[in-house]
Enzyme design. Structure first.
Site, short mmCIF file in Angstrom:
data_model
loop_
_atom_site.label_atom_id
_atom_site.label_comp_id
_atom_site.label_asym_id
_atom_site.label_seq_id
_atom_site.Cartn_x
_atom_site.Cartn_y
_atom_site.Cartn_z
N GLU A 42 0.87 -1.19 0.00
CA GLU A 42 0.00 0.00 0.00
C GLU A 42 0.91 1.25 0.00
O GLU A 42 1.97 1.24 0.65
CB GLU A 42 -0.82 -0.06 1.30
CG GLU A 42 -1.78 1.06 1.55
CD GLU A 42 -2.48 0.90 2.93
OE1 GLU A 42 -1.91 0.26 3.85
OE2 GLU A 42 -3.61 1.39 3.06
N CYS B 2 -4.93 -3.39 2.80
CA CYS B 2 -4.58 -3.41 4.23
C CYS B 2 -5.75 -3.67 5.17
O CYS B 2 -6.22 -4.78 5.28
CB CYS B 2 -3.82 -2.14 4.58
SG CYS B 2 -2.79 -2.40 6.05
N LYS C 177 -9.73 2.31 -1.36
CA LYS C 177 -9.88 1.62 -0.07
C LYS C 177 -11.21 1.94 0.61
O LYS C 177 -11.55 3.11 0.82
CB LYS C 177 -8.72 2.02 0.84
CG LYS C 177 -8.57 1.19 2.11
CD LYS C 177 -7.29 1.61 2.84
CE LYS C 177 -7.01 0.75 4.06
NZ LYS C 177 -5.75 1.17 4.73
C1 ACM Z 1 -3.69 0.03 7.29
O1 ACM Z 1 -4.80 -0.09 6.80
N1 ACM Z 1 -2.71 0.65 6.66
C2 ACM Z 1 -3.39 -0.54 8.62
#
Ligand code: ACM
Length: 264
Positions: free
Chosen positions: A38, A143, A110
């Site tokens: 990420e 993530c 995300k």
């Molecule tokens: C995250 O979502 N970077 C922990």
């Protein structure tokens, strides 16, 4: 199919250097599908929204995606990687792209923002994507999406054989453990590409947990990186193994589901 991760330690704000470093790391191995962390080209811990905006780029016309497209074209591979996107409306997203030898394939924004990401990024509102990448159907999540089983389930039900999971995990062992469970419960391969190192640009230090991993549909960890060193790993898998969801002659992960009883 050869699938791999790149575990690295991005330098905050040094997009050019981070892109050059990834190119160099990839030169040591061959894979058809690569997963990078990420926000791999910028680093993670922004101080302000303005700072994040200064490192954001449009998709596909920014330096990170252009560089990934060039690598994918030259090497004939697919790459999943995370970056800061600026949308046409000026909003910032914690995004990922999947690029292939013939161009950009898809983008993901995300859906579950972690901690101070909520200060800089807009929440993604588009479906979790599943696309063809060579012989595999690849789904993407980022993530913290790992903590929401619905994300991986949605990708698996949409036909993903491999879940590509760029990450900047900071809670020791959580993501590595949940992604093993996501692999088992959905009968898919998962590739978590995490970063290493620390960032302390703020009043607190973030320590990234490394231990990138590739998990098989039976939950076997078939590749695992150390906690604190960069690592490139590639393994050979058969994506078709993710298409049989049966456990035995009586049980099947998908057809045994009881959605009429689930109140979600
Ligand atoms: C995250 O979502 N970077 C922990």
């Amino acid at each position: 199919m050869r699938i791999g991760y790149i575990q690295m330690n991005p330098i905050f704000g040094a997009v050019k250097e981070n892109l050059a470093h990834v190119k160099l790391l990839m030169e040591g191995a061959q894979a058809e599908l690569w997963v990078l962390p990420e926000l791999f080209s910028t680093g993670y811990q922004f101080r302000t929204g303005e700072e994040a905006a200064g490192l954001a780029e449009p998709i596909p016309n920014g330096p990170t995606v252009r560089s990934l497209l060039e690598i994918a074209g030259q090497r004939g591979c697919w790459i999943v990687a995370g970056l800061v996107e600026i949308g046409p409306d000026g909003r910032l997203y914690n995004a990922a792209v999947l690029v292939g030898p013939d161009g950009i394939v898809t983008r993901y924004r995300k859906a579950h923002l972690f901690y101070k990401e909520k200060l800089w990024f807009a929440t993604g509102n588009e479906p979790f994507p599943v696309v063809d990448a060579g012989p595999a159907r690849v789904g993407m999540m980022l993530c913290f999406d790992h903590l929401f089983p619905e994300a991986a389930r949605t990708l698996a039900l949409a036909g993903a054989d491999v879940i590509a999971h760029p990450a900047n995990l900071v809670i020791p062992e959580y993501g590595q453990l949940t992604m093993r469970v996501r692999a088992i419960e959905n009968g898919v391969f998962t590739v978590t590409a995490n970063r290493i190192g620390t960032e302390n640009r703020d009043s607190e230090t973030l320590r990234f947990t490394g231990e990138s991993q590739i998990v098989s549909p039976t939950g076997e960890v078939i590749a695992k990186a150390p906690r604190d060193q960069e690592e490139v790993q590639v393994v050979e898998v058969d994506p078709a193994k993710a298409r049989d969801k049966s456990l035995n002659q009586y049980n099947d992960r998908f057809t045994d589901r009881r959605p009429e009883l689930y109140r979600i």
